[in-house]
Design a protein around this motif. Structure first.
Motif, PDB file in Angstrom:
ATOM      1  N   ALA A   1     -31.755 -81.033   0.607  1.00 34.89           N
ATOM      2  CA  ALA A   1     -30.940 -81.594  -0.482  1.00 34.89           C
ATOM      3  C   ALA A   1     -31.390 -81.062  -1.841  1.00 34.89           C
ATOM      4  O   ALA A   1     -30.584 -80.933  -2.761  1.00 34.89           O
ATOM      5  N   LEU A   2     -32.688 -80.750  -1.982  1.00 37.49           N
ATOM      6  CA  LEU A   2     -33.185 -80.205  -3.233  1.00 37.49           C
ATOM      7  C   LEU A   2     -32.779 -78.749  -3.412  1.00 37.49           C
ATOM      8  O   LEU A   2     -32.665 -78.255  -4.533  1.00 37.49           O
ATOM      9  N   VAL A   3     -32.568 -78.061  -2.295  1.00 40.00           N
ATOM     10  CA  VAL A   3     -32.226 -76.636  -2.351  1.00 40.00           C
ATOM     11  C   VAL A   3     -30.723 -76.429  -2.438  1.00 40.00           C
ATOM     12  O   VAL A   3     -30.222 -75.690  -3.289  1.00 40.00           O
ATOM     13  N   PHE A   4     -29.990 -77.113  -1.553  1.00 38.34           N
ATOM     14  CA  PHE A   4     -28.535 -76.945  -1.505  1.00 38.34           C
ATOM     15  C   PHE A   4     -27.891 -78.042  -2.356  1.00 38.34           C
ATOM     16  O   PHE A   4     -27.512 -79.101  -1.854  1.00 38.34           O
ATOM     17  N   VAL A   5     -27.783 -77.783  -3.638  1.00 39.71           N
ATOM     18  CA  VAL A   5     -27.285 -78.788  -4.564  1.00 39.71           C
ATOM     19  C   VAL A   5     -25.761 -78.846  -4.513  1.00 39.71           C
ATOM     20  O   VAL A   5     -25.091 -77.969  -3.969  1.00 39.71           O
ATOM     21  N   GLY A   6     -25.211 -79.902  -5.124  1.00 45.99           N
ATOM     22  CA  GLY A   6     -23.776 -80.128  -5.095  1.00 45.99           C
ATOM     23  C   GLY A   6     -23.054 -79.538  -6.286  1.00 45.99           C
ATOM     24  O   GLY A   6     -23.638 -78.849  -7.142  1.00 45.99           O
ATOM     25  N   ILE A   7     -21.773 -79.858  -6.372  1.00 41.97           N
ATOM     26  CA  ILE A   7     -20.921 -79.303  -7.425  1.00 41.97           C
ATOM     27  C   ILE A   7     -21.376 -79.767  -8.809  1.00 41.97           C
ATOM     28  O   ILE A   7     -21.481 -78.965  -9.744  1.00 41.97           O
ATOM     29  N   LEU A   8     -21.649 -81.054  -8.945  1.00 44.10           N
ATOM     30  CA  LEU A   8     -21.997 -81.580 -10.272  1.00 44.10           C
ATOM     31  C   LEU A   8     -23.302 -80.986 -10.815  1.00 44.10           C
ATOM     32  O   LEU A   8     -23.347 -80.578 -11.984  1.00 44.10           O
ATOM     33  N   PRO A   9     -24.391 -80.910 -10.024  1.00 43.69           N
ATOM     34  CA  PRO A   9     -25.594 -80.260 -10.557  1.00 43.69           C
ATOM     35  C   PRO A   9     -25.368 -78.800 -10.934  1.00 43.69           C
ATOM     36  O   PRO A   9     -25.939 -78.314 -11.921  1.00 43.69           O
ATOM     37  N   ILE A  10     -24.528 -78.080 -10.169  1.00 40.51           N
ATOM     38  CA  ILE A  10     -24.229 -76.689 -10.510  1.00 40.51           C
ATOM     39  C   ILE A  10     -23.498 -76.609 -11.849  1.00 40.51           C
ATOM     40  O   ILE A  10     -23.825 -75.784 -12.715  1.00 40.51           O
ATOM     41  N   LEU A  11     -22.519 -77.486 -12.050  1.00 40.21           N
ATOM     42  CA  LEU A  11     -21.812 -77.512 -13.335  1.00 40.21           C
ATOM     43  C   LEU A  11     -22.760 -77.879 -14.477  1.00 40.21           C
ATOM     44  O   LEU A  11     -22.625 -77.368 -15.591  1.00 40.21           O
ATOM     45  N   LEU A  12     -23.721 -78.759 -14.194  1.00 34.51           N
ATOM     46  CA  LEU A  12     -24.713 -79.113 -15.202  1.00 34.51           C
ATOM     47  C   LEU A  12     -25.527 -77.887 -15.597  1.00 34.51           C
ATOM     48  O   LEU A  12     -25.733 -77.614 -16.787  1.00 34.51           O
ATOM     49  N   GLY A  13     -25.990 -77.123 -14.606  1.00 36.66           N
ATOM     50  CA  GLY A  13     -26.756 -75.924 -14.895  1.00 36.66           C
ATOM     51  C   GLY A  13     -25.962 -74.912 -15.700  1.00 36.66           C
ATOM     52  O   GLY A  13     -26.471 -74.308 -16.656  1.00 36.66           O
ATOM     53  N   ILE A  14     -24.689 -74.725 -15.340  1.00 35.90           N
ATOM     54  CA  ILE A  14     -23.839 -73.774 -16.073  1.00 35.90           C
ATOM     55  C   ILE A  14     -23.630 -74.229 -17.509  1.00 35.90           C
ATOM     56  O   ILE A  14     -23.692 -73.423 -18.449  1.00 35.90           O
ATOM     57  N   SER A  15     -23.403 -75.527 -17.718  1.00 34.17           N
ATOM     58  CA  SER A  15     -23.179 -76.030 -19.075  1.00 34.17           C
ATOM     59  C   SER A  15     -24.422 -75.860 -19.939  1.00 34.17           C
ATOM     60  O   SER A  15     -24.320 -75.521 -21.124  1.00 34.17           O
ATOM     61  N   MET A  16     -25.598 -76.072 -19.368  1.00 31.81           N
ATOM     62  CA  MET A  16     -26.837 -75.869 -20.118  1.00 31.81           C
ATOM     63  C   MET A  16     -27.046 -74.378 -20.412  1.00 31.81           C
ATOM     64  O   MET A  16     -27.503 -74.003 -21.498  1.00 31.81           O
ATOM     65  N   PHE A  17     -26.699 -73.535 -19.444  1.00 32.90           N
ATOM     66  CA  PHE A  17     -26.840 -72.083 -19.610  1.00 32.90           C
ATOM     67  C   PHE A  17     -25.965 -71.585 -20.762  1.00 32.90           C
ATOM     68  O   PHE A  17     -26.420 -70.832 -21.627  1.00 32.90           O
ATOM     69  N   LEU A  18     -24.698 -72.009 -20.797  1.00 38.21           N
ATOM     70  CA  LEU A  18     -23.790 -71.563 -21.857  1.00 38.21           C
ATOM     71  C   LEU A  18     -24.235 -72.089 -23.221  1.00 38.21           C
ATOM     72  O   LEU A  18     -24.134 -71.376 -24.228  1.00 38.21           O
ATOM     73  N   GLN A  19     -24.692 -73.344 -23.246  1.00 36.96           N
ATOM     74  CA  GLN A  19     -25.160 -73.901 -24.520  1.00 36.96           C
ATOM     75  C   GLN A  19     -26.353 -73.113 -25.037  1.00 36.96           C
ATOM     76  O   GLN A  19     -26.483 -72.865 -26.235  1.00 36.96           O
ATOM     77  N   GLN A  20     -27.198 -72.691 -24.122  1.00 36.84           N
ATOM     78  CA  GLN A  20     -28.372 -71.913 -24.503  1.00 36.84           C
ATOM     79  C   GLN A  20     -27.996 -70.549 -25.079  1.00 36.84           C
ATOM     80  O   GLN A  20     -28.667 -70.029 -25.970  1.00 36.84           O
ATOM     81  N   LYS A  21     -26.876 -69.975 -24.595  1.00 40.72           N
ATOM     82  CA  LYS A  21     -26.481 -68.626 -24.997  1.00 40.72           C
ATOM     83  C   LYS A  21     -25.763 -68.579 -26.338  1.00 40.72           C
ATOM     84  O   LYS A  21     -25.294 -67.521 -26.752  1.00 40.72           O
ATOM     85  N   LEU A  22     -25.694 -69.694 -27.030  1.00 45.46           N
ATOM     86  CA  LEU A  22     -25.172 -69.664 -28.393  1.00 45.46           C
ATOM     87  C   LEU A  22     -26.126 -68.920 -29.321  1.00 45.46           C
ATOM     88  O   LEU A  22     -25.733 -68.476 -30.394  1.00 45.46           O
ATOM     89  N   ASN A  23     -27.387 -68.815 -28.903  1.00 43.27           N
ATOM     90  CA  ASN A  23     -28.383 -68.105 -29.695  1.00 43.27           C
ATOM     91  C   ASN A  23     -28.979 -66.978 -28.864  1.00 43.27           C
ATOM     92  O   ASN A  23     -29.077 -67.086 -27.633  1.00 43.27           O
ATOM     93  N   PRO A  24     -29.375 -65.895 -29.487  1.00 42.22           N
ATOM     94  CA  PRO A  24     -30.019 -64.819 -28.749  1.00 42.22           C
ATOM     95  C   PRO A  24     -31.310 -65.292 -28.095  1.00 42.22           C
ATOM     96  O   PRO A  24     -31.976 -66.214 -28.589  1.00 42.22           O
ATOM     97  N   ALA A  25     -31.664 -64.684 -26.975  1.00 38.08           N
ATOM     98  CA  ALA A  25     -32.913 -65.025 -26.301  1.00 38.08           C
ATOM     99  C   ALA A  25     -34.087 -64.594 -27.165  1.00 38.08           C
ATOM    100  O   ALA A  25     -34.015 -63.590 -27.873  1.00 38.08           O
TER     101      ALA A  25
END
Length: 607
Positions: free
Chosen positions: A508-532
């Motif tokens: 369950a920790l490895v094969f996550v569901g739809i909502l955790p994946i969307l959470l990761g994507i939303s955090m990723f995009l928010q992070q990319k507002l600024n250069p690394a």
């Protein structure tokens, strides 16, 4: 690394550390299986002692003690049915106990064939949990002169307890006293028990009325999660007291009985009982004064709460009656609030609002109102998030404007670094002068992120403890927002004919569901507002942060993950639009692309 990236790293790191410690030290408990057999230690005991009733007014004599928790098996005793629109069960005529109660509106699980929730269970079932009432004998009476926990009552009036038909039980003592117990029930979960006694003897007698809620062993479905209180909950003259099941064996030993107990004298009003995750059984005397007792019998593993009212003295031919209410049912917000409005002092505090009640109470109230309006808890959580973001928007606007100005000042800051060289003190002084001149506050960039932390924990508390989120559906596979995401990459989000991994397992920790994946994507995009950041270590931390959070929060309640996804999406949109309005255009796709480029080994590191 520029200051807004530094602020973001600090705030995100703080959030990560808090949640990581929480997750590691207090993981979701594994489901426990308890033996259904009656505990061997629970046997009939003669002369078992209870709390000593209050001293009779005008006298120094203390009433004798009597066992309120007789342990004879009550499964085969004659019974009086309980039947209302919301409840079914029965009263055992052995002791007159209310010891069998099922909630018609609620099932154990969301499955169609799931049984209804049973709150109270008779002695002999393995998870005995019941309420009983009686009189402790005082001056002029012996133990056989008052009804005990196993006394056989007769039905004087009524055949079935319903909202329209109360029932009355009767018992005549050998000494000439007549005891009656009238029980009524309302449309929800409140019983009213009126105990009456008539002194038909030739001498004055004294007795103290009591009510008891007893539980044999800990509840089978106890969560054992630090964010949730399970155990004794009591209100005494406006002061709330909570004692967990695990803390009761550490209470002081009551010298007169040898049991561990906590005793509280109530002057005006109060109540006491046991609360679970979603259910509660509570004694509510009509008025004070009375004595509250929370007790644990170590030898028989029995948890007990008592409400002992003052001793009354009756002359020959006199009689008296006392009334105690018994709440036993679901901790529905509106139902409990209505009982509070009807006179039960601070009854709404029986819901576990936690230390941050000043946040959890208004957040739940707003969520409840939105749910009443929208009719769907998932969309209500999203609407709540929008409102919270609107309240914080002035602060967010100031923060994002400051971040945009910081970007504009970047060339000037680079020049300052060149002039200052290795003199860091000079660099700091000139940077502060530049910030003051341009009216920029570098700390304001992380303030909205820090404010989200208490709101996040408060909303988590609400979603975890509020009964209204139990089995609350959203859409599709999300039929219970109080539980983790039921979808999983393991079964291609429901396309393959097997179930998702069990919550808490390694899969369950490895094969996550739809909502955790969307959470990761939303955090990723928010992070990319600024250069690394240029520093490889910092760049790696930023790169992994969204996906670490994705796996960590996969076991959290779906409603909480829905909140965080919505929050990240709104934050991303606000920040993007505000920064563009200030002349800075975030290069999101460029930042994503540069994030996949490896830093050359011989590349100079930023100082």
């Amino acid at each position: 690394m520029d200051d807004q990236n530094k602020n973001l790293l600090i705030a995100t790191g703080l959030s990560f550390v808090v949640i990581l410690i929480w997750f590691l030290l207090f993981p979701p408990p594994e489901e426990q299986v308890q033996d259904q057999a009656e505990p061997a230690a629970v046997q009939p005991v003669e002369g078992d002692t209870a709390s000593t009733p209050a001293i009779a007014p005008g006298t120094t004599q203390t009433a004798a003690t009597q066992s309120p928790t007789g342990t004879e098996t009550a499964l085969d005793a004659p019974r009086l049915p309980i039947e209302t629109a919301r409840l079914s069960g029965s009263i055992s005529l052995s002791g007159g106990r209310i010891d069998e109660l099922v909630l018609k509106d609620y099932t154990v699980a969301i499955d169609d064939d799931s049984p209804n929730v049973q709150i109270l269970e008779p002695v002999g079932t393995g998870h005995s949990y019941y309420a009983l009432f009686g009189w402790a004998p005082g001056a002029g009476l012996g133990g056989a002169d008052v009804p005990g926990p196993n006394t056989e009552w007769t039905v004087e009036q009524g055949e079935t307890l319903s909202t329209a038909t109360p029932v009355t039980l009767r018992w005549d003592s050998p000494s000439g006293l007549v005891f009656r117990r009238t029980v009524s029930v309302d449309d929800n979960f409140m019983f009213t028990v009126t105990q009456a006694v008539e002194n038909g003897s030739n001498s004055a007698v004294s007795a103290a009325p009591y009510g008891v809620v007893a539980r044999h062993g800990e509840p089978a479905d106890r969560k054992k999660f630090f964010v949730l209180h399970e155990g004794v909950v009591a209100m005494a003259d406006g002061k709330l007291d909570e004692i967990g099941y695990g803390d009761m064996p550490d209470m002081d030993v009551l010298a007169s009985e040898g049991a561990r107990a906590e005793v509280t004298q109530v002057t005006e009003s109060g109540w006491i009982g046991f609360t679970d995750h979603y259910w509660m059984t509570t004694l509510i005397p009509a008025s004070g004064p009375f004595k509250q007792v929370a007790k644990y019998d170590e030898s028989r593993d029995i948890f007990q709460t008592e409400a002992v009212q003052p001793t009354v003295t009756l002359a020959p031919g006199e009689g008296t009656e006392v009334t105690t209410q018994l709440f036993t049912g679901a901790k529905e917000y509106e139902t409990i609030r209505d009982y509070q409005d009807a006179g039960v002092d601070r009854f709404i505090d029986s819901i576990d609002w936690g230390w941050f009640f000043f946040l959890t109470k208004p957040i739940f109230w707003l969520l409840h109102q939105l749910h009443q309006l929208i009719g769907n808890m998932g969309w209500s959580i999203i609407a709540l998030t929008v409102i919270l973001k609107a309240i914080l928007f002035p602060l967010a606007y100031k923060s994002y404007v400051s971040m945009a100005k910081m970007k504009e000042l970047q060339p000037e800051m680079e020049k300052l670094k060149e002039r200052a060289g290795d003199d860091r003190q000079k660099l700091q002084q000139e940077m502060m002068a530049l910030y003051k001149k341009e009216k920029v506050n570098p700390a304001s960039g992380c303030l909205p992120i820090l404010l989200q932390i208490p709101i996040f924990f408060s909303l988590y508390k609400v979603i975890f403890v509020a009964f209204e989120l139990r089995h609350a559906p959203w859409f599709g596979p999300f039929q219970d927002l109080s539980t983790p995401d039921p979808t999983s990459l393991y079964n291609l989000f429901g396309l393959l004919p097997w179930a998702a991994p069990e919550v808490g397992s390694t899969l369950a920790l490895v094969f996550v569901g739809i909502l955790p994946i969307l959470l990761g994507i939303s955090m990723f995009l928010q992070q990319k507002l600024n250069p690394a950041p240029a520093d490889p270590t910092q760049k790696m931390i930023f790169a992994w942060m969204p996906w670490v959070f994705m796996f960590m929060l996969g076991g959290f309640a779906s409603g909480l993950v829905v909140y965080w996804i919505t929050n990240n999406t709104i934050t991303f949109t606000q920040q993007y639009l505000i920064m563009r309005s200030q002349g800075y255009k975030p290069d999101i796709f460029g930042n994503i692309k540069s994030g996949f480029k490896k830093t050359p080994k011989d590349a100079p590191k930023e100082k």
